[in-house]
Design a protein around this motif. Sequence first.
Motif, PDB file in Angstrom:
ATOM      1  N   GLU A 139      44.846  84.777  62.180  1.00 28.01           N
ATOM      2  CA  GLU A 139      44.871  85.449  60.808  1.00 28.01           C
ATOM      3  C   GLU A 139      43.714  85.313  60.078  1.00 28.01           C
ATOM      4  N   ARG A 140      42.787  83.795  61.003  1.00 26.27           N
ATOM      5  CA  ARG A 140      41.295  83.284  61.263  1.00 26.27           C
ATOM      6  C   ARG A 140      40.703  84.792  60.930  1.00 26.27           C
ATOM      7  N   ARG A 141      40.835  86.159  61.776  1.00 28.66           N
ATOM      8  CA  ARG A 141      40.099  87.208  62.154  1.00 28.66           C
ATOM      9  C   ARG A 141      40.789  88.326  61.180  1.00 28.66           C
ATOM     10  N   GLY A 142      41.595  88.174  60.175  1.00 36.16           N
ATOM     11  CA  GLY A 142      42.070  89.101  58.732  1.00 36.16           C
ATOM     12  C   GLY A 142      42.986  89.597  59.090  1.00 36.16           C
ATOM     13  N   TYR A 143      43.737  88.922  59.601  1.00 37.80           N
ATOM     14  CA  TYR A 143      45.721  89.594  59.835  1.00 37.80           C
ATOM     15  C   TYR A 143      45.949  88.802  59.062  1.00 37.80           C
TER      16      TYR A 143
END
Length: 177
Positions: A139-143
């Motif tokens: 999630e921190r990488r945009g997922y």
Amino acid sequence: MNTAAPIFRDATETDLDALLALIQSAYRGDASRVGWTTEADILDGARTDAESVLKVIKSPDSRLLTAERDGRIVACCHLQHRGEHAYFGMFAVSPTLQGAGLGKLVLAEAERHARDGWKVAEMHMTVISAREDLIAWYERRGYRRTGQMRPFPYGEERFGIPLRDDLEFELLVKPLA
């Protein structure tokens, strides 16, 4: 610790033993506990097998991307072209190198290839929903979590031997445009 940028290349059949050892060490058994991506508390047994890895290496719509440092494979991931999106899986980083940014580099290279090479708009992956720490990393990488669940294949030991009865996969998606 070697922090040099890795060299990326596609895996070949001659990499099979090194890949199996890397993938197993990143997820299962005591060796995996050195890193933070271990599944040792929820799954036992093998993470994958030679047949599955060779299938990925030989498939025309897939690539098994490796990251090397000092001539040694230290990370890998599977990318599969699925029309409008790419699928990301079999992601493994050597447990002794986890937490130092190598995983971010591999993921970024995989996304670059999917976007620029295959011209896909999204990356998809499935993650065991009980792996909250791993999902948070993605999630921190945009997922984003989709809430779309798929049952864990209980009884198919090629996916591992479950140590709990509540395992399922959640689809995560990231736009690449």
